[in-house]
Design an enzyme around this catalytic site. Structure first.
Site, PDB file in Angstrom:
ATOM      1  N   SER A   1       0.859  -1.178   0.000  1.00  0.00           N
ATOM      2  CA  SER A   1       0.000   0.000   0.000  1.00  0.00           C
ATOM      3  C   SER A   1       0.897   1.229   0.000  1.00  0.00           C
ATOM      4  O   SER A   1       2.074   1.142   0.362  1.00  0.00           O
ATOM      5  CB  SER A   1      -0.873   0.019   1.263  1.00  0.00           C
ATOM      6  OG  SER A   1      -1.671   1.176   1.322  1.00  0.00           O
TER       7      SER A   1
ATOM      8  N   TYR B   1      -1.989  -1.263  10.368  1.00  0.00           N
ATOM      9  CA  TYR B   1      -2.073  -1.440   8.913  1.00  0.00           C
ATOM     10  C   TYR B   1      -0.804  -0.929   8.235  1.00  0.00           C
ATOM     11  O   TYR B   1      -0.195  -1.623   7.406  1.00  0.00           O
ATOM     12  CB  TYR B   1      -3.301  -0.705   8.376  1.00  0.00           C
ATOM     13  CG  TYR B   1      -3.480  -0.825   6.889  1.00  0.00           C
ATOM     14  CD1 TYR B   1      -3.962  -2.006   6.317  1.00  0.00           C
ATOM     15  CD2 TYR B   1      -3.184   0.233   6.040  1.00  0.00           C
ATOM     16  CE1 TYR B   1      -4.135  -2.120   4.946  1.00  0.00           C
ATOM     17  CE2 TYR B   1      -3.356   0.124   4.671  1.00  0.00           C
ATOM     18  CZ  TYR B   1      -3.826  -1.055   4.122  1.00  0.00           C
ATOM     19  OH  TYR B   1      -3.999  -1.163   2.760  1.00  0.00           O
TER      20      TYR B   1
END
Length: 175
Positions: free
Chosen positions: A56, A70
């Protein structure tokens, strides 16, 4: 192999319990690790394989409050990608990562719904306003990049994190 499992549950660092931390680590890191380890003997037989991991932009490039677990796991996936690529390059196996920004996925839809149950569409529209291309990416656009990285058309690309974010990491200053 395309490692595409991932989860994100927003929680402030000091409020996050070990179970929620482990939930992120188990799926985002251990899932990628374990699937790769299980598939690698078969990939090695081809002498021409490709592994694509979903990282990401969150973690390696940007982060917001509440994304510590995350962001940590997605940063780890980029490190995993680069190190594994170094190990496997002489065996003809390429390893790359895709680093998406906001893509209209069920996870993003769920987060928008959690943010505003009455008007999740407004949340998505607000996110889109902050992206230079003024929209979220599509699952199809992400899939096309994954297919390219898995194909022989990308035969000279390895150990890279490819950003697909509509320019969201572009602005030097916030507007």
């Amino acid at each position: 192999l395309i490692n595409n499992a991932g989860v994100c549950r927003l929680e402030k660092f000091m409020d996050m319990d070990d179970n929620l931390r482990d939930f992120h680590f188990d799926i985002n890191i251990k899932g990628t690790w374990n699937v790769t380890k299980a598939c690698l003997p078969y990939i090695k037989e081809t002498k021409n394989g490709s592994i694509v991991n979903l990282s990401s932009v969150t973690g390696p490039m940007v982060a917001d409050s509440g994304e510590v677990a995350y962001a940590t796991t997605k940063s780890a996936i980029l490190g995993f990608t680069k190190s594994l690529a170094a190990e496997l390059v002489e065996e003809g196996i390429r390893v790359n990562a895709i680093m998406p920004g906001y893509i209209m996925t069920p996870m993003v839809e769920g987060m928008a719904n959690e943010t505003d149950k009455n008007n999740p569409k407004a949340v998505v529209e607000g996110i889109a306003k902050g992206i230079p291309m003024k929209r979220l990416g599509t699952i199809e656009e992400l899939g096309e990049l994954a297919a390219f990285l898995a194909s022989d058309e990308s035969s000279y690309i390895t150990a890279q994190g490819i950003v697909i974010d509509g320019g969201s990491t572009l602005p030097e200053t916030m507007t």
